[in-house]
Scaffold this motif. Structure first.
Motif, short mmCIF file in Angstrom:
data_model
loop_
_atom_site.label_atom_id
_atom_site.label_comp_id
_atom_site.label_asym_id
_atom_site.label_seq_id
_atom_site.Cartn_x
_atom_site.Cartn_y
_atom_site.Cartn_z
N VAL A 67 -9.77 -9.42 1.24
CA VAL A 67 -9.16 -10.07 2.41
C VAL A 67 -8.14 -9.12 3.03
CG1 VAL A 67 -7.74 -12.02 3.15
CG2 VAL A 67 -9.53 -12.36 1.45
N GLU A 68 -7.98 -9.22 4.35
CA GLU A 68 -7.05 -8.35 5.07
C GLU A 68 -5.64 -8.44 4.48
OE1 GLU A 68 -5.39 -7.60 9.65
OE2 GLU A 68 -6.71 -9.30 9.19
N LEU A 69 -5.00 -7.28 4.34
CA LEU A 69 -3.65 -7.25 3.78
C LEU A 69 -2.64 -7.79 4.78
CD1 LEU A 69 -3.68 -3.82 1.90
CD2 LEU A 69 -4.55 -6.06 1.18
N LEU A 70 -1.42 -8.01 4.31
CA LEU A 70 -0.40 -8.68 5.12
C LEU A 70 0.15 -7.81 6.25
CD1 LEU A 70 1.52 -10.47 2.26
CD2 LEU A 70 0.01 -11.53 3.95
N GLY A 71 0.07 -6.50 6.11
CA GLY A 71 0.61 -5.62 7.14
C GLY A 71 0.01 -4.24 7.04
N PRO A 72 0.13 -3.44 8.10
CA PRO A 72 -0.46 -2.10 8.11
C PRO A 72 0.13 -1.16 7.07
CG PRO A 72 0.97 -2.43 10.02
CD PRO A 72 0.81 -3.76 9.38
N GLU A 73 1.34 -1.41 6.63
CA GLU A 73 1.98 -0.56 5.63
C GLU A 73 1.87 -1.12 4.22
OE1 GLU A 73 3.12 2.39 6.49
OE2 GLU A 73 2.48 1.91 8.54
N ALA A 74 1.10 -2.17 4.06
CA ALA A 74 0.96 -2.78 2.73
C ALA A 74 0.32 -1.81 1.75
CB ALA A 74 0.13 -4.04 2.82
N PRO A 75 0.86 -1.69 0.54
CA PRO A 75 0.28 -0.78 -0.44
C PRO A 75 -1.05 -1.29 -0.95
CG PRO A 75 1.97 -2.13 -1.47
CD PRO A 75 2.00 -2.45 0.00
N GLN A 76 -1.96 -0.36 -1.22
CA GLN A 76 -3.26 -0.74 -1.80
C GLN A 76 -3.17 -0.54 -3.30
OE1 GLN A 76 -6.81 0.61 0.22
NE2 GLN A 76 -5.64 1.13 2.05
N LEU A 77 -2.86 -1.61 -4.00
CA LEU A 77 -2.56 -1.54 -5.42
C LEU A 77 -3.67 -2.13 -6.27
CD1 LEU A 77 1.16 -2.72 -5.33
CD2 LEU A 77 0.30 -0.37 -5.25
N LEU A 78 -3.80 -1.55 -7.47
CA LEU A 78 -4.71 -2.07 -8.48
C LEU A 78 -3.95 -2.73 -9.63
CD1 LEU A 78 -7.16 0.94 -8.59
CD2 LEU A 78 -7.65 -1.33 -7.70
N GLY A 79 -2.69 -2.35 -9.79
CA GLY A 79 -1.89 -2.91 -10.87
C GLY A 79 -0.42 -2.76 -10.56
#
Length: 292
Positions: free
Chosen positions: A130-142
């Protein structure tokens, strides 16, 4: 700027006014109301974006405790003396939380910091596509906070033979947790479970992650060395906090060593014991990889 504007700003950036000046009341009341409203707004927005998702099936019937123990036990056996291994394993085997539709609201409401809650919301949204909350949101796995390791459901879809971010986040617990927390004796020089240089914490976690996979797949020293060479040749973590070349070298050395875990720890130790570790409340994250 009113409270609605402040909420919108937080949802899109993860940032908020530390003094909570747009909320009424004295300082304590303003902070209480702001933190409650911002968390509730975060939960509502995440649930709105994921309302059509089906129940998560990958964890159905899965006992996370034995899975976690199986993954972290080689690391604990290699890093700690026999007299301490039981206490550390008891801590870690209950430390992992996979973010799911069933628990995400509770996790967001109970995490220690608003910034952590926002990161966890994005970790969850990414895991369900799902789309993240903002353009600078980190793409995290943990993400690790205190002694809890939050792990993405993408863990069960990971294709890389050298990725295991459950192990990665568990490795961060060693510098987040004090020895007395698990009932181990503590001294002025031995306050934390492991003494890891602040600037090498991500290197330590990535090296433990890759080495755990090398050990799992390599039945003998020759096979482990070959796997370490394979790791060095493939895409390395896309994380600016670590050096790709140094990571590859460290995993090679660990694969050839009698106890690779101890070698990784020695290479990531502070230059002197005078180095002061940061608070156990530090939050550490695993960034999303862009390679195989």
């Amino acid at each position: 700027m009113g409270t609605r504007d402040e909420v919108r700003h937080f949802l899109s950036t993860g940032e908020h006014d530390a003094h909570c000046r747009v909320w009424p009341g004295d300082r304590i009341e303003r902070e209480r109301r702001a933190h409650e409203e911002l968390r509730q707004a975060l939960v509502v927005e995440v649930q709105r974006r994921t309302a059509t998702l089906a129940a998560e099936e990958r964890l159905r019937g899965l006992d996370i405790v034995p899975l976690t123990r199986r993954k972290v036990e080689p690391m604990v056996r290699g890093l700690f003396p026999a007299s301490e291994q039981g206490a550390v394993l008891s801590l870690l085997e209950k430390s992992v939380v996979f973010l799911t539709p069933a628990n995400i609201a509770q996790v967001l409401l109970e995490s220690s910091w608003l910034s952590t809650a926002w990161d966890l919301a994005n970790l969850y949204l990414l895991s369900v596509g799902v789309e993240l909350l903002g353009p600078e949101a980190p793409q995290l796995l943990g993400l690790s906070e205190h002694t809890t390791c939050y792990v993405s459901l993408a863990y069960f879809d990971e294709a890389s033979p050298f990725a295991d971010y459950l192990v990665h986040e568990a490795a961060h617990v060693f510098h987040n947790c004090k020895r007395r927390t698990v009932g181990l004796p503590e001294t002025r020089r031995r306050e934390w479970l492991l003494d890891i240089d602040f600037w090498k914490r991500e290197t330590f976690a990535y090296a433990c992650e890759a080495y755990s996979r090398v050990l799992e797949a390599g039945s003998n020293r020759q096979a482990r060395i070959a796997l370490a060479e394979e790791y060095a040749a493939c895409a390395a973590p896309s994380d600016e906090r670590v050096s790709v070349s140094k990571m590859a070298e460290l995993v090679r050395e660990a694969a050839a060593a009698r106890n690779g875990w101890k070698h990784i720890l020695a290479r990531c130790a502070p230059p002197t014991r005078a180095v002061t570790q940061t608070s156990a409340t530090e939050v550490t994250t695993t960034a999303r990889r862009h390679g195989p």
